[in-house]
Scaffold this motif. Sequence first.
Motif, PDB file in Angstrom:
ATOM      1  N   PRO A   1      15.918  16.484 -90.930  1.00 41.86           N
ATOM      2  CA  PRO A   1      15.397  17.158 -92.138  1.00 41.86           C
ATOM      3  C   PRO A   1      15.710  16.377 -93.418  1.00 41.86           C
ATOM      4  CG  PRO A   1      16.602  18.703 -90.743  1.00 41.86           C
ATOM      5  CD  PRO A   1      16.856  17.339 -90.189  1.00 41.86           C
ATOM      6  N   ILE A   2      14.760  16.406 -94.319  1.00 45.06           N
ATOM      7  CA  ILE A   2      14.929  15.838 -95.656  1.00 45.06           C
ATOM      8  C   ILE A   2      14.720  16.991 -96.621  1.00 45.06           C
ATOM      9  CG2 ILE A   2      14.024  14.223 -97.356  1.00 45.06           C
ATOM     10  CD1 ILE A   2      13.146  12.457 -94.984  1.00 45.06           C
ATOM     11  N   ASP A   3      15.741  17.299 -97.390  1.00 42.24           N
ATOM     12  CA  ASP A   3      15.705  18.472 -98.275  1.00 42.24           C
ATOM     13  C   ASP A   3      15.306  19.726 -97.503  1.00 42.24           C
ATOM     14  OD1 ASP A   3      16.463  16.926-100.474  1.00 42.24           O
ATOM     15  OD2 ASP A   3      14.374  16.484-101.003  1.00 42.24           O
ATOM     16  N   GLY A   4      15.846  19.853 -96.272  1.00 43.47           N
ATOM     17  CA  GLY A   4      15.613  21.040 -95.459  1.00 43.47           C
ATOM     18  C   GLY A   4      14.267  21.090 -94.762  1.00 43.47           C
ATOM     19  N   GLN A   5      13.530  19.990 -94.769  1.00 45.82           N
ATOM     20  CA  GLN A   5      12.186  20.012 -94.182  1.00 45.82           C
ATOM     21  C   GLN A   5      11.959  18.756 -93.340  1.00 45.82           C
ATOM     22  OE1 GLN A   5       9.576  20.179 -97.616  1.00 45.82           O
ATOM     23  NE2 GLN A   5       7.814  19.523 -96.449  1.00 45.82           N
ATOM     24  N   ARG A   6      11.242  18.941 -92.218  1.00 50.79           N
ATOM     25  CA  ARG A   6      10.921  17.810 -91.337  1.00 50.79           C
ATOM     26  C   ARG A   6       9.429  17.504 -91.299  1.00 50.79           C
ATOM     27  NH1 ARG A   6      13.256  18.311 -85.574  1.00 50.79           N
ATOM     28  NH2 ARG A   6      12.489  16.197 -85.541  1.00 50.79           N
ATOM     29  N   ASN A   7       8.605  18.437 -91.730  1.00 52.48           N
ATOM     30  CA  ASN A   7       7.151  18.256 -91.706  1.00 52.48           C
ATOM     31  C   ASN A   7       6.615  18.166 -93.121  1.00 52.48           C
ATOM     32  OD1 ASN A   7       6.671  18.503 -88.773  1.00 52.48           O
ATOM     33  ND2 ASN A   7       7.522  20.537 -89.100  1.00 52.48           N
TER      34      ASN A   7
ATOM     35  N   ALA B   1       7.414  13.004-102.237  1.00 49.00           N
ATOM     36  CA  ALA B   1       8.493  12.770-101.272  1.00 49.00           C
ATOM     37  C   ALA B   1       8.574  11.276-101.000  1.00 49.00           C
ATOM     38  CB  ALA B   1       8.222  13.522 -99.980  1.00 49.00           C
ATOM     39  N   ALA B   2       9.800  10.775-100.905  1.00 50.27           N
ATOM     40  CA  ALA B   2      10.049   9.385-100.521  1.00 50.27           C
ATOM     41  C   ALA B   2      10.828   9.439 -99.212  1.00 50.27           C
ATOM     42  CB  ALA B   2      10.836   8.661-101.602  1.00 50.27           C
ATOM     43  N   ILE B   3      10.219   8.915 -98.150  1.00 55.31           N
ATOM     44  CA  ILE B   3      10.793   8.998 -96.811  1.00 55.31           C
ATOM     45  C   ILE B   3      10.992   7.591 -96.278  1.00 55.31           C
ATOM     46  CG2 ILE B   3      10.430   9.859 -94.472  1.00 55.31           C
ATOM     47  CD1 ILE B   3       8.442  11.913 -95.735  1.00 55.31           C
ATOM     48  N   SER B   4      12.186   7.312 -95.806  1.00 54.12           N
ATOM     49  CA  SER B   4      12.463   6.009 -95.217  1.00 54.12           C
ATOM     50  C   SER B   4      11.591   5.822 -93.976  1.00 54.12           C
ATOM     51  CB  SER B   4      13.945   5.925 -94.840  1.00 54.12           C
ATOM     52  OG  SER B   4      14.175   4.791 -94.040  1.00 54.12           O
ATOM     53  N   PHE B   5      10.958   4.651 -93.872  1.00 54.00           N
ATOM     54  CA  PHE B   5      10.102   4.370 -92.725  1.00 54.00           C
ATOM     55  C   PHE B   5      10.850   4.597 -91.411  1.00 54.00           C
ATOM     56  CE2 PHE B   5       8.540   1.395 -89.493  1.00 54.00           C
ATOM     57  CZ  PHE B   5       7.243   1.839 -89.371  1.00 54.00           C
TER      58      PHE B   5
END
Length: 147
Positions: free
Chosen positions: A104-110, A132-136
């Motif tokens: 999860p990122i900030d409590g969210q995965r989707n 949102a900025a998500i690491s590859f």
Amino acid sequence: MIQRVHDLAQPLLESQGLELVLADLVLEDGRRILRIFLDKPGGITLDDCVRFAKEFGYLLDIHINIPGQYSLEVSSPGINRPLVKPWDFERFAGETVRVRTRIPIDGQRNFRGELLGITEGMVHIKLEEKTAAISFGEIHSARLCRD
């Protein structure tokens, strides 16, 4: 084994002007299936898939020992194409995407939103109220949302 499939396929793909989107070895209903998704600029055709499958099947039989019986399936990635390589996240900037993270990122995965691109290993997605900025490396799966 999938890396060996990629390496073996690359020269044939280049000679036919094709791109390997994804290769996966799966077990379905007790059958082993080597699935290969191909694309090319302007879209892949059935003839492209048939030609590649025939030629690549011969190469597989000669160069890679896949244990047991298996089926080779070659097809288009479809309209909701998976995004697999960093280049995919740049190439399809501006499209709507669905991304699932490993943790999860900030409590969210989707996440679903407009793909803004990738910079320094971070995939940027414009959500309704924020970006949102998500690491590859944290992406479990990603695909276009065209339906």
